[in-house]
Write an enzyme that holds these catalytic residues in place. Structure first.
Site, PDB file in Angstrom:
ATOM      1  N   GLN A   9       0.818  -1.210   0.000  1.00  0.00           N
ATOM      2  CA  GLN A   9       0.000   0.000   0.000  1.00  0.00           C
ATOM      3  C   GLN A   9       0.854   1.263   0.000  1.00  0.00           C
ATOM      4  O   GLN A   9       0.456   2.295  -0.539  1.00  0.00           O
ATOM      5  CB  GLN A   9      -0.941   0.002   1.205  1.00  0.00           C
ATOM      6  CG  GLN A   9      -2.003  -1.084   1.151  1.00  0.00           C
ATOM      7  CD  GLN A   9      -2.831  -1.041  -0.128  1.00  0.00           C
ATOM      8  OE1 GLN A   9      -3.511  -0.078  -0.404  1.00  0.00           O
ATOM      9  NE2 GLN A   9      -2.745  -2.103  -0.922  1.00  0.00           N
TER      10      GLN A   9
ATOM     11  N   HIS B 161     -51.304  21.353   8.448  1.00  0.00           N
ATOM     12  CA  HIS B 161     -51.094  19.921   8.252  1.00  0.00           C
ATOM     13  C   HIS B 161     -52.336  19.142   8.696  1.00  0.00           C
ATOM     14  O   HIS B 161     -52.812  18.236   7.999  1.00  0.00           O
ATOM     15  CB  HIS B 161     -49.880  19.439   9.060  1.00  0.00           C
ATOM     16  CG  HIS B 161     -48.564  19.760   8.442  1.00  0.00           C
ATOM     17  ND1 HIS B 161     -48.161  21.038   8.173  1.00  0.00           N
ATOM     18  CD2 HIS B 161     -47.552  18.939   8.040  1.00  0.00           C
ATOM     19  CE1 HIS B 161     -46.945  21.011   7.644  1.00  0.00           C
ATOM     20  NE2 HIS B 161     -46.556  19.742   7.539  1.00  0.00           N
TER      21      HIS B 161
ATOM     22  N   GLU C 259      -9.158   1.944   5.990  1.00  0.00           N
ATOM     23  CA  GLU C 259      -9.692   1.599   4.676  1.00  0.00           C
ATOM     24  C   GLU C 259      -9.559   0.091   4.450  1.00  0.00           C
ATOM     25  O   GLU C 259     -10.513  -0.594   4.094  1.00  0.00           O
ATOM     26  CB  GLU C 259      -8.925   2.373   3.611  1.00  0.00           C
ATOM     27  CG  GLU C 259      -9.343   2.034   2.183  1.00  0.00           C
ATOM     28  CD  GLU C 259      -8.422   2.664   1.152  1.00  0.00           C
ATOM     29  OE1 GLU C 259      -8.840   2.744  -0.022  1.00  0.00           O
ATOM     30  OE2 GLU C 259      -7.286   3.054   1.496  1.00  0.00           O
ATOM     31  N   HIS C 260      -8.346  -0.423   4.629  1.00  0.00           N
ATOM     32  CA  HIS C 260      -8.079  -1.863   4.526  1.00  0.00           C
ATOM     33  C   HIS C 260      -7.560  -2.347   5.872  1.00  0.00           C
ATOM     34  O   HIS C 260      -6.592  -1.782   6.399  1.00  0.00           O
ATOM     35  CB  HIS C 260      -7.010  -2.168   3.480  1.00  0.00           C
ATOM     36  CG  HIS C 260      -7.235  -1.538   2.147  1.00  0.00           C
ATOM     37  ND1 HIS C 260      -6.624  -0.353   1.770  1.00  0.00           N
ATOM     38  CD2 HIS C 260      -7.984  -1.934   1.092  1.00  0.00           C
ATOM     39  CE1 HIS C 260      -6.990  -0.054   0.538  1.00  0.00           C
ATOM     40  NE2 HIS C 260      -7.820  -0.976   0.104  1.00  0.00           N
TER      41      HIS C 260
ATOM     42  N   HIS D  44       1.574   3.134  -3.362  1.00  0.00           N
ATOM     43  CA  HIS D  44       0.583   3.962  -4.039  1.00  0.00           C
ATOM     44  C   HIS D  44       0.970   5.430  -4.079  1.00  0.00           C
ATOM     45  O   HIS D  44       0.782   6.108  -5.085  1.00  0.00           O
ATOM     46  CB  HIS D  44      -0.780   3.848  -3.338  1.00  0.00           C
ATOM     47  CG  HIS D  44      -1.609   2.686  -3.786  1.00  0.00           C
ATOM     48  ND1 HIS D  44      -2.191   2.623  -5.025  1.00  0.00           N
ATOM     49  CD2 HIS D  44      -1.962   1.552  -3.140  1.00  0.00           C
ATOM     50  CE1 HIS D  44      -2.872   1.488  -5.131  1.00  0.00           C
ATOM     51  NE2 HIS D  44      -2.754   0.825  -4.006  1.00  0.00           N
TER      52      HIS D  44
ATOM     53  N   ASP E  39      -7.793  -5.735  -3.981  1.00  0.00           N
ATOM     54  CA  ASP E  39      -7.594  -4.681  -4.972  1.00  0.00           C
ATOM     55  C   ASP E  39      -7.984  -5.135  -6.368  1.00  0.00           C
ATOM     56  O   ASP E  39      -8.395  -4.318  -7.194  1.00  0.00           O
ATOM     57  CB  ASP E  39      -6.125  -4.230  -4.988  1.00  0.00           C
ATOM     58  CG  ASP E  39      -5.788  -3.301  -3.840  1.00  0.00           C
ATOM     59  OD1 ASP E  39      -6.724  -2.746  -3.236  1.00  0.00           O
ATOM     60  OD2 ASP E  39      -4.592  -3.134  -3.543  1.00  0.00           O
TER      61      ASP E  39
END
Length: 440
Positions: free
Chosen positions: A262, A425, A332-333, A265, A366
């Site tokens: 990761q 109403h 996230e992961h 990236h 992924d």
């Protein structure tokens, strides 16, 4: 290469106090918002001309047209490496299996005799999908956006990806080939905030969309924030992140390789190991050196990511404390590499996606697990989900009551209307009857 945070010994704090102790990247969308505002408004007022000018400024290529010709999609697929094509086709097949099961169906609830509420699920009419094209090319992100939109039944799907000067102003050919495999023929050479603005406002060549999804850099996130309310968005995606909860049973070579996977990236990517084993922490640090040296993107991505403030090895007293940490972090992961990993994974409350045991690395998710890799970042997994078929569906309630069913509940409606000082109403109900309605 990677720092340590020692949370052993003392009782862990609660809530935000614990979150504040954990590593996280600086990602200031608010500051970026002011920079994307004039870009978005230029697209609003100048349409395709602005897109062409910004492609020249940011991507170094002068476009003749923003829309990608259909022939370019066909050519890209024909020239695609057979092994890559086979991998993309398998990724698409597995993603369809998972996402097809997510589709919600219409359901009617009979509330009382003569009174029902039906929840009907309808797809948005048109979506604009974004595939990044900066440091890397992401045909997998094309799949992860397109498949759930298609399985939701979205009829109009367009995709944008940045123009590439080395490919004559077209998006990367692997992106185009993935579009062709998925049957997406409306593709635009537009990147960053300009792509989001194109979908939000529409231009001469691109009709406006109801929703924009897809990962991207801080400029994409800022543009999504700018248009939130005008269009639907999936999330303001920040830098990618992996957290690994591991004990002494974990293989340090696996853990190190997953952290690196990761980190490659982006220099802001987060790689976090949470463990109760000092021996494992030492072994992982030892493994990082040769594994990093043997890979690519070392100086521009991996080393800055692993040594940045967003990455760390977090030492805890035990797996229970580790669970508190990863739940506070909301990764996230999240990988679980502990003894009885399935049972530990069942106790996780906050994560975009959970990867259980040594044979389910994030890399599998992924590309080819069948799950979606467009996931919440920056702790947003504490309140948000990843991209799915549901992301593209709207639930509409259909209320169907007979005269008798309304009469039976009318006095409650009137009472609540009067309690809220909204007498009209109540009058709207009274007008349907020779009031008075029998009280209950």
């Amino acid at each position: 290469m990677i720092s340590r945070i020692d949370l052993r010994g003392d009782a862990l704090p609660e809530g935000s106090a614990l979150r504040d102790l954990l590593p996280r990247a600086d990602f200031d969308v608010s500051a970026a918002l002011e920079k994307v505002r004039p870009i978005c408004e230029a697209v609003h007022h100048r349409g395709d001309a602005a897109l062409i000018d910004y492609a020249e400024k940011f991507d170094g290529v002068r476009l003749e047209s923003v829309r990608v010709p259909a022939g370019a999609l066909t050519d890209a697929l024909e020239r695609l490496d057979p092994a890559v094509r086979a991998a993309l086709e398998e990724s698409i097949r597995r993603a369809r299996i998972v996402h097809r099961e997510q589709r919600r169906t219409t359901h009617t609830t009979q509330v009382v005799p003569g009174g029902s509420v039906t929840e009907k699920w309808l797809p948005v009419d048109r979506v604009g999908l974004y595939a990044p094209g900066g440091r890397s090319v992401y045909p997998s992100s094309v799949i992860m956006n397109v498949v759930p939109a298609q399985e939701a039944g979205v009829e109009s799907i367009a995709l944008a990806s940045p123009a590439q000067s080395e490919f004559g102003g077209l998006p990367h050919p692997t992106i185009l080939a993935a579009c062709a495999l998925l049957g997406i023929d409306e593709v635009y050479a537009a990147g960053g905030a300009t792509a989001v603005a194109m979908f939000a406002y529409g231009t001469e060549s691109c009709p406006p969309a109801n929703m924009v999804t897809g990962p991207g850099n801080i400029w994409v996130a800022a543009a999504k924030r700018y248009f939130a309310g005008r269009i639907g968005i999936d999330a303001e995606a920040g830098p990618t992140e992996i957290a690994i909860l591991a004990d002494e049973s974990a293989d340090p070579a696996h853990v190190a390789s997953d952290l690196i996977s990761q980190a490659e990236h982006d220099p802001l990517a987060a790689a976090v190991l949470v463990t109760d084993s000092v021996a494992l922490a030492d072994a992982v640090e030892k493994e990082l050196e040769p594994q990093v040296a043997a890979t690519k993107h070392i100086e521009d991505r991996i080393v800055p990511a692993l040594s940045g403030r967003q990455s760390a090895i977090v030492l805890v007293d035990g797996v229970d404390e580790g669970l508190r940490v990863v739940n506070a972090y909301g990764a996230e992961h999240l990988e679980i590499q502990t003894a009885d990993a399935s049972a530990v994974a069942d106790r996780v409350r906050n994560a975009g996606a959970i990867f259980v045991g040594p044979w389910a690395p994030v890399s599998l998710g992924d590309y080819a697990a069948g799950s979606n890799h467009v996931l919440p970042t920056g702790g947003c997994a504490c309140h948000s989900s990843g991209l799915s078929v549901q992301s593209f569906l709207r639930g509409i309630h259909i209320v169907d009551y007979t005269r008798d069913a309304l009469a039976e509940v009318a006095h409650h409606v009137v009472a609540l209307a009067e309690a809220e000082d909204l007498p009209a109403h109540g009058a709207a109900v009274k007008a349907r009857f020779d009031w008075k309605v029998p009280s209950k």
